[in-house]
Design a protein around this motif. Structure first.
Motif, mmCIF file in Angstrom:
data_model
loop_
_atom_site.group_PDB
_atom_site.id
_atom_site.type_symbol
_atom_site.label_atom_id
_atom_site.label_comp_id
_atom_site.label_asym_id
_atom_site.label_seq_id
_atom_site.Cartn_x
_atom_site.Cartn_y
_atom_site.Cartn_z
ATOM 1 N N ALA A 244 0.849 -1.192 0.000
ATOM 2 C CA ALA A 244 0.000 0.000 0.000
ATOM 3 C C ALA A 244 0.879 1.235 0.000
ATOM 4 N N ALA A 245 1.645 1.396 -1.067
ATOM 5 C CA ALA A 245 2.640 2.454 -1.127
ATOM 6 C C ALA A 245 1.980 3.819 -1.095
ATOM 7 N N SER A 246 2.442 4.658 -0.194
ATOM 8 C CA SER A 246 1.884 6.001 -0.055
ATOM 9 C C SER A 246 2.634 6.953 -0.966
ATOM 10 N N VAL A 247 1.929 7.617 -1.879
ATOM 11 C CA VAL A 247 2.550 8.552 -2.799
ATOM 12 C C VAL A 247 2.204 9.953 -2.334
ATOM 13 N N MET A 248 3.196 10.712 -1.859
ATOM 14 C CA MET A 248 2.939 12.022 -1.279
ATOM 15 C C MET A 248 3.612 13.103 -2.098
ATOM 16 N N ALA A 249 2.959 14.228 -2.267
ATOM 17 C CA ALA A 249 3.575 15.373 -2.917
ATOM 18 C C ALA A 249 4.796 15.764 -2.115
ATOM 19 N N ALA A 250 5.929 15.973 -2.795
ATOM 20 C CA ALA A 250 7.210 16.107 -2.102
ATOM 21 C C ALA A 250 7.211 17.240 -1.093
ATOM 22 N N ALA A 251 6.728 18.402 -1.453
ATOM 23 C CA ALA A 251 6.802 19.524 -0.520
ATOM 24 C C ALA A 251 5.988 19.272 0.733
ATOM 25 N N GLU B 227 22.458 11.948 6.883
ATOM 26 C CA GLU B 227 23.494 12.110 5.861
ATOM 27 C C GLU B 227 24.659 11.169 6.133
ATOM 28 N N GLY B 228 25.386 10.830 5.076
ATOM 29 C CA GLY B 228 26.432 9.826 5.205
ATOM 30 C C GLY B 228 25.878 8.432 5.031
ATOM 31 N N ARG B 229 24.538 8.360 4.908
ATOM 32 C CA ARG B 229 23.804 7.115 4.688
ATOM 33 C C ARG B 229 24.072 6.093 5.790
ATOM 34 N N ILE B 230 23.984 6.600 7.025
ATOM 35 C CA ILE B 230 23.967 5.771 8.219
ATOM 36 C C ILE B 230 22.659 6.094 8.948
ATOM 37 N N THR B 231 22.415 5.492 10.080
ATOM 38 C CA THR B 231 21.223 5.836 10.844
ATOM 39 C C THR B 231 21.601 6.516 12.150
ATOM 40 N N VAL C 198 16.890 13.600 -0.930
ATOM 41 C CA VAL C 198 18.145 14.268 -0.601
ATOM 42 C C VAL C 198 17.929 15.758 -0.792
ATOM 43 N N ARG C 199 18.282 16.547 0.218
ATOM 44 C CA ARG C 199 17.964 17.971 0.192
ATOM 45 C C ARG C 199 19.016 18.833 -0.476
ATOM 46 N N ASP C 200 20.289 18.495 -0.285
ATOM 47 C CA ASP C 200 21.333 19.403 -0.759
ATOM 48 C C ASP C 200 22.638 18.645 -0.962
ATOM 49 N N ALA C 201 23.679 19.390 -1.290
ATOM 50 C CA ALA C 201 24.982 18.798 -1.568
ATOM 51 C C ALA C 201 25.621 18.182 -0.329
ATOM 52 N N LYS C 202 25.164 18.561 0.854
ATOM 53 C CA LYS C 202 25.679 17.979 2.089
ATOM 54 C C LYS C 202 25.012 16.634 2.406
ATOM 55 N N ASP C 203 24.103 16.221 1.562
ATOM 56 C CA ASP C 203 23.406 14.944 1.714
ATOM 57 C C ASP C 203 22.432 14.954 2.884
ATOM 58 N N TYR C 204 22.005 16.141 3.317
ATOM 59 C CA TYR C 204 20.953 16.182 4.316
ATOM 60 C C TYR C 204 19.691 15.571 3.706
ATOM 61 N N LEU C 205 18.998 14.767 4.511
ATOM 62 C CA LEU C 205 17.833 14.042 4.025
ATOM 63 C C LEU C 205 16.540 14.642 4.571
ATOM 64 N N TRP D 193 10.922 -0.780 19.004
ATOM 65 C CA TRP D 193 11.947 -0.157 18.157
ATOM 66 C C TRP D 193 11.298 0.132 16.802
ATOM 67 N N ILE D 194 11.267 1.414 16.403
ATOM 68 C CA ILE D 194 10.659 1.814 15.142
ATOM 69 C C ILE D 194 11.747 2.204 14.150
ATOM 70 N N CYS D 195 11.802 1.502 13.037
ATOM 71 C CA CYS D 195 12.752 1.798 11.967
ATOM 72 C C CYS D 195 12.042 2.602 10.882
ATOM 73 N N ASN D 196 12.433 3.860 10.743
ATOM 74 C CA ASN D 196 11.939 4.673 9.632
ATOM 75 C C ASN D 196 12.718 4.258 8.386
ATOM 76 N N ILE D 197 12.042 3.597 7.460
ATOM 77 C CA ILE D 197 12.709 3.075 6.270
ATOM 78 C C ILE D 197 12.372 3.950 5.071
ATOM 79 N N TRP D 198 13.412 4.403 4.404
ATOM 80 C CA TRP D 198 13.289 5.186 3.184
ATOM 81 C C TRP D 198 12.576 4.321 2.152
ATOM 82 N N LYS D 199 11.354 4.728 1.798
ATOM 83 C CA LYS D 199 10.513 3.907 0.937
ATOM 84 C C LYS D 199 11.217 3.534 -0.366
#
Length: 395
Positions: free
Chosen positions: A11-18, A123-127, A322-329, A380-386
């Motif tokens: 049931a993939a949720s499709v959300m407007a990005a902004a 960022e850095g693609r860790i949690t 990904v928000r910017d060149a610093k890899d902020y998510l 324990w709740i894991c927020n997983i990047w869809k």
């Protein structure tokens, strides 16, 4: 050898990005695909001690749940775990502490005492972890403590937690964290308007970088809350996130798939956040807990040398960017999306929904729209990047 099951979002949720990434109490448009198969439904009869029971129909075993809390010999059942604790602990707002989860920071101190742990990529693609504590009076310190991201702040607001951090991603957090609606105990860095340095200090850790030596001290935390005149009591309209099985009962999803090994990022390298250290949870049927592993070894608490273990694990799928060149998510933690709740060695597929604003947490539902009943204990709740959901799996 048990068959490994890769997770396909039903049931993939499709959300407007902004809206999805910056929403603050606004409704978001969602498209939900119908699922062809359904796991077991649990519609429950509700019961509390010294209260009446309400019967409902069910396809599976009926189980009483905790509904209204009452005080018995100075104790109440926790909103965060369902367990009996001192009334003053249960009725006090918790604290939400930002804790690094990269290998260079290990081991963490005091984290085994958290009632809920929320994990999400940075960022850095860790949690990074946000540990939510209601039992913290006997702790001297917690940490190390790291910096804030806005999706962690929004999540903490759903618990009405006092938010604790050392540092922040200024472009995305500064305005939010300094709002009157966010009661934060923050170390004094640029971008924090009401610093609470009395709550923080450094502990020598030979061989560790300076960023992994900062800790939250509980006595200082309490002094800061008093100085800033924060209220320790929940709001009158507080909404608990979880519905728990009643005392001496278990929520048993007998028709659901088995799930004794749970991997939010799979077993290989990937840039979805969980692929750097490959964390996983292993279910122990004897004590009915999921034990946490990371980087090929047990994840332990330095305070007591105990392995982290919880009664429930949740995969909460969120749209990310990904928000910017610093890899902020950025992650959409409002709206709706897919979810899987792991409890009692079973996987209950369903959805999450958070449509009522910042002060209300997401709720979790099975594929038939019934609220999922959690077993008492820590979660324990894991927020997983869809967009990286293909790597999540269980067996």
């Amino acid at each position: 050898m048990m068959k490994r099951k890769r997770i396909i979002l039903a049931a993939a949720s499709v959300m407007a990005a902004a809206l999805a990434l910056t929403a603050c109490g606004k409704k978001q448009e969602t498209m939900v695909e119908e699922t062809a198969a359904s796991t077991e439904t649990q519609i429950v009869e509700t019961e509390t001690q010294s209260e009446t029971e309400t019967e409902t129909e069910t396809e599976a075993t009926t189980v009483p749940v905790i509904e209204e809390r009452s005080t018995v010999d100075g104790k109440m059942q926790s909103y965060l775990t369902g367990e009996w604790k001192d009334e003053e602990v249960v009725t006090r707002r918790p604290i939400a502490v930002m804790i690094p989860n990269n290998s260079q920071a290990m081991p963490q101190y005091g984290i085994s005492q958290a009632s809920v742990i929320y994990e999400a990529p940075v960022e850095g693609r860790i949690t990074r972890l946000m540990a939510i504590f209601e039992d913290f009076d006997d702790l001297d310190h917690i940490g190390p403590v790291r910096s804030s991201r806005d999706y962690f702040v929004y999540t903490a607001m759903g618990y009405e937690a006092v938010y604790c951090n050392w540092g922040l991603a200024r472009p995305y957090v500064e305005e939010l964290i300094n709002r009157d609606t966010v009661q934060n105990i923050s170390a004094g860095v640029e971008g924090i308007y009401k610093p609470a340095d009395e709550a923080y200090g450094r502990i020598k850790r030979p061989g560790y970088k300076l960023e992994f030596t900062g800790y939250l001290f509980i006595d200082g935390l309490k002094d800061a809350v008093e100085r800033l005149k924060y209220d320790w009591e929940y709001d009158d309209d507080y909404v608990p996130q979880f519905t728990f099985a009643a005392e001496d009962y278990r929520a048993e999803y007998k028709d659901a798939e088995d799930a004794v090994i749970v991997r939010p990022g799979g077993t290989g390298a990937n840039s979805g956040g969980y692929g750097a250290y490959n964390p996983y949870f292993e279910y122990n049927e004897e004590d009915q807990l999921y034990y946490r592993y990371q980087d090929g070894k047990k994840q332990i608490d330095e305070m007591n040398n105990e392995q982290l273990a919880v009664s429930n694990v949740v995969f909460q799928y969120c749209h990310g960017e990904v928000r910017d060149a610093k890899d902020y998510l950025a992650f959409g933690v409002h709206g709706e999306g897919d979810a899987i709740v792991f409890t009692g060695g079973k996987a209950i597929k369903g959805t999450w929904s958070r449509m009522e604003g910042d002060g209300v947490p997401p709720k979790f539902y099975d594929e038939d729209g019934n609220e999922i009943i959690f077993n008492q204990g820590k979660t324990w709740i894991c927020n997983i990047w869809k967009e990286f959901s293909e790597f999540a799996e269980y067996e």
